[in-house]
Design an enzyme around this catalytic site. Structure first.
Site, mmCIF file in Angstrom:
data_model
loop_
_atom_site.group_PDB
_atom_site.id
_atom_site.type_symbol
_atom_site.label_atom_id
_atom_site.label_comp_id
_atom_site.label_asym_id
_atom_site.label_seq_id
_atom_site.Cartn_x
_atom_site.Cartn_y
_atom_site.Cartn_z
ATOM 1 N N ARG A 47 71.108 73.614 92.068
ATOM 2 C CA ARG A 47 71.220 74.827 91.272
ATOM 3 C C ARG A 47 70.191 75.867 91.740
ATOM 4 N NH1 ARG A 47 70.719 72.077 85.436
ATOM 5 N NH2 ARG A 47 69.378 70.718 86.690
ATOM 6 N N LYS A 76 64.750 73.723 87.363
ATOM 7 C CA LYS A 76 64.034 72.512 86.953
ATOM 8 C C LYS A 76 62.537 72.772 86.832
ATOM 9 C CE LYS A 76 65.289 69.166 85.976
ATOM 10 N NZ LYS A 76 65.643 68.786 84.580
ATOM 11 N N TYR A 123 63.401 75.303 82.818
ATOM 12 C CA TYR A 123 63.333 74.089 82.001
ATOM 13 C C TYR A 123 61.998 73.405 82.275
ATOM 14 C CZ TYR A 123 68.349 74.390 81.014
ATOM 15 O OH TYR A 123 69.585 74.807 80.583
ATOM 16 N N HIS A 183 60.598 70.552 79.700
ATOM 17 C CA HIS A 183 60.646 69.186 79.152
ATOM 18 C C HIS A 183 59.265 68.532 79.226
ATOM 19 C CE1 HIS A 183 64.999 69.389 78.834
ATOM 20 N NE2 HIS A 183 65.071 69.766 80.095
ATOM 21 N N GLU A 195 64.556 75.148 77.207
ATOM 22 C CA GLU A 195 65.111 74.204 76.237
ATOM 23 C C GLU A 195 64.601 74.394 74.813
ATOM 24 O OE1 GLU A 195 61.480 72.045 77.891
ATOM 25 O OE2 GLU A 195 63.078 73.320 78.715
ATOM 26 N N ALA A 233 69.559 61.861 77.415
ATOM 27 C CA ALA A 233 68.283 62.321 76.844
ATOM 28 C C ALA A 233 67.086 62.028 77.743
ATOM 29 C CB ALA A 233 68.069 61.662 75.473
ATOM 30 N N ASP A 291 65.678 63.563 80.127
ATOM 31 C CA ASP A 291 64.753 64.674 80.345
ATOM 32 C C ASP A 291 63.659 64.710 79.287
ATOM 33 O OD1 ASP A 291 65.405 66.047 82.687
ATOM 34 O OD2 ASP A 291 67.120 67.017 81.751
ATOM 35 N N MET A 337 71.261 65.718 85.788
ATOM 36 C CA MET A 337 72.694 65.469 85.924
ATOM 37 C C MET A 337 73.491 66.715 86.303
ATOM 38 S SD MET A 337 73.497 62.795 82.807
ATOM 39 C CE MET A 337 75.274 62.841 83.092
#
Length: 373
Positions: free
Chosen positions: A15, A75, A94, A96, A118, A268, A270, A301
């Protein structure tokens, strides 16, 4: 503002944080945009398309991190990237952080302004920047689970939809939110018997209204999870507590009661995973086996379907990127409480309470953090 987008370097992450249409919007608003060469190739976007949209192509990620006022990624920054962050630089991606102590400490030390996709919220209580990827991950989960159930993959040798005269697989989905709903959509479409467990009666009513009698719903209790796990051929974990570590609903003792060759797809992961035996894997080596149970725990994913994921993510992130660029980070955060909910770390302060609690760090209220310096 100078906005930069480096190429993603996480394992099999294809991505990219910005697409040409987003670049064109930023340029129209008077901002400069730099993209690392080849950043969009994995999503089917050439450097020429970025140039046509008004961006500058740079050769290395170092140029992005050393020059850009705001860095847009997909990411979480990897260890080598975190060392390049500068004080007051905006990082929008993101993160996390709750299950990731090393990243949290590195971002605090960087004194950057770190906003996590997120935990950005919406006026309706949703998570608008997590939703697109939750949709993708949910839809992928039955597909990867079906593959893992094949005998050659270590699974029970079961076809998810069965055939006439042979029963289909039993799919148990933990959590009826965005990922769980999309996982149910695909699993039902593949012909499986599907049950969703959730602790919200409102969610269970919504699922029942949406899918009718073909979907079974069960209120989540510890006993219900124990009993249904024994029936599962494929168990999909879609549990989410925004910003916090996922609860470990599938304990080691429950795992031992599951059918040999059953598969767990832990969406889940992450946020640390909802299975006690879950650990993050990669697209290179996506599964491992514990107590005869196949675990699929790939932490990115949606990267497997990069083009779909990239454009879906940009549709959601662009309005927030424009706000940050047009107004500056602190003003945009002060004016929009929902964007402010995405602020996890601000100039050395942890501003997301679940992250602070997860790592035993001091929590600073967002309003106080924004008033500092």
């Amino acid at each position: 503002m100078h906005i930069g987008c480096p190429k993603e370097i996480k394992n099999h992450e294809y991505r990219v944080g910005l697409v040409p249409s987003s670049v064109a919007e930023l340029v129209k608003h008077g901002h400069r945009v730099s993209i690392e060469t080849g950043a969009g190739i994995g999503s089917g976007i050439s450097d020429a398309e970025y140039i046509a949209a008004g961006t500058k192509i740079v050769i290395t990620a170092d140029e992005i991190f050393s020059q850009a006022d705001m860095v847009i990624k997909v990411k979480e920054p990897q260890s080598s990237e975190r060392k390049k962050l500068r004080p007051d630089q905006i990082l929008f991606t993101y993160l996390h952080l709750a299950p990731d102590a090393s990243q949290t400490h590195d971002l605090v030390a960087s004194k950057a302004i770190c906003i996590a996709y997120e935990t950005v919220t919406s006026p309706t209580g949703g998570l608008p920047l997590l939703t697109p990827m939750s949709e993708v991950a949910g839809r992928l989960a039955p597909q990867v689970g079906a593959y893992a159930l094949q005998k050659a993959s270590g699974g029970r040798g079961i076809l998810l939809g069965g055939v006439p005269g042979v029963a289909p697989a039993e799919v148990i989905i933990l959590g009826g939110g965005v990922s769980g709903t999309h996982a149910a959509t695909i699993a039902l479409g593949m012909g499986a018997n599907v049950t969703v467990i959730d602790r919200s009666n409102d969610v269970l009513r919504r699922l029942s209204a949406q899918f009718g009698a073909q979907l079974k719903t069960v209120f989540s209790t510890q006993l219900a999870v124990q009993q249904l796990s024994k029936r599962a051929d494929l168990l999909i974990g879609c549990v989410l507590i925004p910003g916090s570590t996922a609860p470990k609903l599938i304990t080691r003792s429950i795992l031992k009661t599951m059918k040999p060759g059953a598969v767990i797809v832990d969406v889940a992961i992450d946020q640390g995973g909802c299975c006690e035996t879950s650990r993050a894997t990669t697209h290179d080596d996506p599964t491992y086996i514990v107590d005869d149970i196949v675990h699929y725990c790939v932490a990115n994913m949606p990267g497997a379907v990069a083009r779909t994921s990239t454009f879906a993510l940009n549709n959601a992130t662009l309005p927030f990127i424009l706000a940050l660029a047009d107004k500056g980070a602190k003003q945009a955060l002060r004016e929009d409480v929902h964007l402010a909910n995405g602020l996890n770390i601000c100039q050395g302060h942890v501003t997301c309470q679940p992250v602070a609690e997860a790592h035993n760090l001091a929590f600073v209220d967002i309003s106080k953090a924004l008033s500092k310096n």
